[in-house]
Write a protein that holds these residues in place. Structure first.
Motif, PDB file in Angstrom:
ATOM      1  N   SER A  10       1.930 -12.738  33.369  1.00 52.23           N
ATOM      2  CA  SER A  10       1.529 -11.522  34.073  1.00 52.23           C
ATOM      3  C   SER A  10       0.194 -10.996  33.553  1.00 52.23           C
ATOM      4  O   SER A  10      -0.589 -10.422  34.312  1.00 52.23           O
ATOM      5  CB  SER A  10       2.608 -10.443  33.925  1.00 52.23           C
ATOM      6  N   TRP A  64       5.985 -14.035  39.868  1.00 48.22           N
ATOM      7  CA  TRP A  64       7.307 -13.564  39.440  1.00 48.22           C
ATOM      8  C   TRP A  64       7.210 -12.816  38.116  1.00 48.22           C
ATOM      9  O   TRP A  64       7.891 -11.804  37.920  1.00 48.22           O
ATOM     10  CB  TRP A  64       8.259 -14.741  39.307  1.00 48.22           C
ATOM     11  N   ALA A  65       6.371 -13.318  37.203  1.00 41.52           N
ATOM     12  CA  ALA A  65       6.199 -12.639  35.922  1.00 41.52           C
ATOM     13  C   ALA A  65       5.630 -11.244  36.134  1.00 41.52           C
ATOM     14  O   ALA A  65       6.032 -10.287  35.467  1.00 41.52           O
ATOM     15  CB  ALA A  65       5.288 -13.453  35.009  1.00 41.52           C
ATOM     16  N   LEU A  68       8.250  -8.873  37.372  1.00 37.80           N
ATOM     17  CA  LEU A  68       9.271  -8.533  36.375  1.00 37.80           C
ATOM     18  C   LEU A  68       8.685  -7.881  35.127  1.00 37.80           C
ATOM     19  O   LEU A  68       9.415  -7.554  34.199  1.00 37.80           O
ATOM     20  CB  LEU A  68      10.042  -9.796  35.970  1.00 37.80           C
ATOM     21  N   ASP A  69       7.387  -7.680  35.105  1.00 40.18           N
ATOM     22  CA  ASP A  69       6.731  -7.028  33.964  1.00 40.18           C
ATOM     23  C   ASP A  69       6.872  -5.516  34.125  1.00 40.18           C
ATOM     24  O   ASP A  69       6.400  -4.952  35.113  1.00 40.18           O
ATOM     25  CB  ASP A  69       5.250  -7.420  33.922  1.00 40.18           C
ATOM     26  N   PRO A 167       6.895  -5.921  26.719  1.00 33.92           N
ATOM     27  CA  PRO A 167       7.822  -6.260  27.805  1.00 33.92           C
ATOM     28  C   PRO A 167       9.129  -6.883  27.331  1.00 33.92           C
ATOM     29  O   PRO A 167      10.194  -6.579  27.872  1.00 33.92           O
ATOM     30  CB  PRO A 167       7.012  -7.251  28.658  1.00 33.92           C
ATOM     31  N   TRP A 171      12.843  -5.189  27.926  1.00 40.28           N
ATOM     32  CA  TRP A 171      13.969  -5.809  28.615  1.00 40.28           C
ATOM     33  C   TRP A 171      15.187  -5.916  27.711  1.00 40.28           C
ATOM     34  O   TRP A 171      16.321  -5.744  28.161  1.00 40.28           O
ATOM     35  CB  TRP A 171      13.569  -7.189  29.136  1.00 40.28           C
ATOM     36  N   TYR A 182      17.947  -9.082  33.237  1.00 39.35           N
ATOM     37  CA  TYR A 182      17.215  -9.225  31.984  1.00 39.35           C
ATOM     38  C   TYR A 182      17.189 -10.685  31.538  1.00 39.35           C
ATOM     39  O   TYR A 182      16.233 -11.121  30.885  1.00 39.35           O
ATOM     40  CB  TYR A 182      17.803  -8.303  30.905  1.00 39.35           C
ATOM     41  N   ALA A 185      14.377 -12.214  33.463  1.00 41.75           N
ATOM     42  CA  ALA A 185      13.105 -11.725  32.922  1.00 41.75           C
ATOM     43  C   ALA A 185      12.753 -12.440  31.621  1.00 41.75           C
ATOM     44  O   ALA A 185      11.593 -12.820  31.408  1.00 41.75           O
ATOM     45  CB  ALA A 185      13.181 -10.211  32.701  1.00 41.75           C
ATOM     46  N   LEU A 189       9.271 -14.344  31.445  1.00 46.55           N
ATOM     47  CA  LEU A 189       8.249 -13.719  30.603  1.00 46.55           C
ATOM     48  C   LEU A 189       8.024 -14.483  29.304  1.00 46.55           C
ATOM     49  O   LEU A 189       7.024 -14.261  28.624  1.00 46.55           O
ATOM     50  CB  LEU A 189       8.644 -12.270  30.296  1.00 46.55           C
TER      51      LEU A 189
END
Length: 206
Positions: A10, A64-65, A68-69, A167, A171, A182, A185, A189
């Motif tokens: 991200s 996607w990152a 979800l960040d 991040p 999470w 989570y 994520a 991540l």
């Protein structure tokens, strides 16, 4: 990226986007009498960044990152891409694919019937001489146990401060609120956005 505390995918997307905007502003501000070689160099740099940026489309994980960040909200991405129909379409497509991936591989049904609800569907109770206990609030307990849409709930949250938020720690602290999301994520991540960490080790070795 070497100055970024968390060089994840991200971060790559955000930094590339910022670099492109910066180069656009430089091109707009160049005076007319600038030597052509300088203008061509800035244009070439912008083109090279665009080539790398297009590479992100080959894998869903960069977007996607970002989705979800906790430092980057879906609404912020949507607003950022308002003037670019291609990126807006890509964002919505990525969101839909992320939801499908989450529902298929990570989402589980955590809702379980309450004792009050299960007792109504079981065999008749044996008369023990004591009055039957009845809960008049059972309907609300059942509602509370229903599985929520974790992705939608996450995307409704306000974004965290980009500089101070970790991040992964965020999470981990929210795993009870998002018991399924989570895990997704963490998987996404954890993908490194660059080889900066390795380069830092080599630099420290001198």
């Amino acid at each position: 990226m070497s100055a970024t505390r968390h060089p994840m995918l991200s971060s790559c997307l955000a930094i590339f986007r910022g670099l492109q905007d910066h180069l656009k502003n430089i091109l707009r501000s160049l005076p007319d009498n600038i030597p052509p070689i300088l203008r061509d160099a800035v244009t070439a740099a912008h083109q090279k960044l665009s080539d790398y940026y297009n590479k992100f489309d080959e894998s869903p994980y960069c977007m996607w990152a970002s989705l979800l960040d906790p430092r980057i909200s879906y609404e912020a991405l949507k607003s950022d891409y308002t003037d670019d129909p291609i990126l807006s379409e890509y964002l919505e497509s990525s969101r839909a694919k992320l939801e499908q991936h989450f529902n298929k591989f990570y989402k589980t049904n955590n809702s379980t019937p309450t004792s009050e609800a299960s007792s109504t569907s079981s065999a008749p109770a044996v008369n023990t001489g004591h009055p039957q206990r009845i809960s008049f609030v059972a309907r609300y307990k059942r509602v509370q146990q229903a599985t929520s849409d974790e992705l939608e709930e996450f995307w409704r949250l306000a974004p965290e401060d980009y500089e101070s938020c970790d991040p992964i720690a965020w999470w981990y602290g929210r795993k009870s609120q998002f018991p399924n999301l989570y895990r997704l994520a963490f998987d996404i991540l954890a993908i490194p956005g660059s080889a900066v960490a390795v380069e830092q080790i080599f630099s420290g070795g001198r």
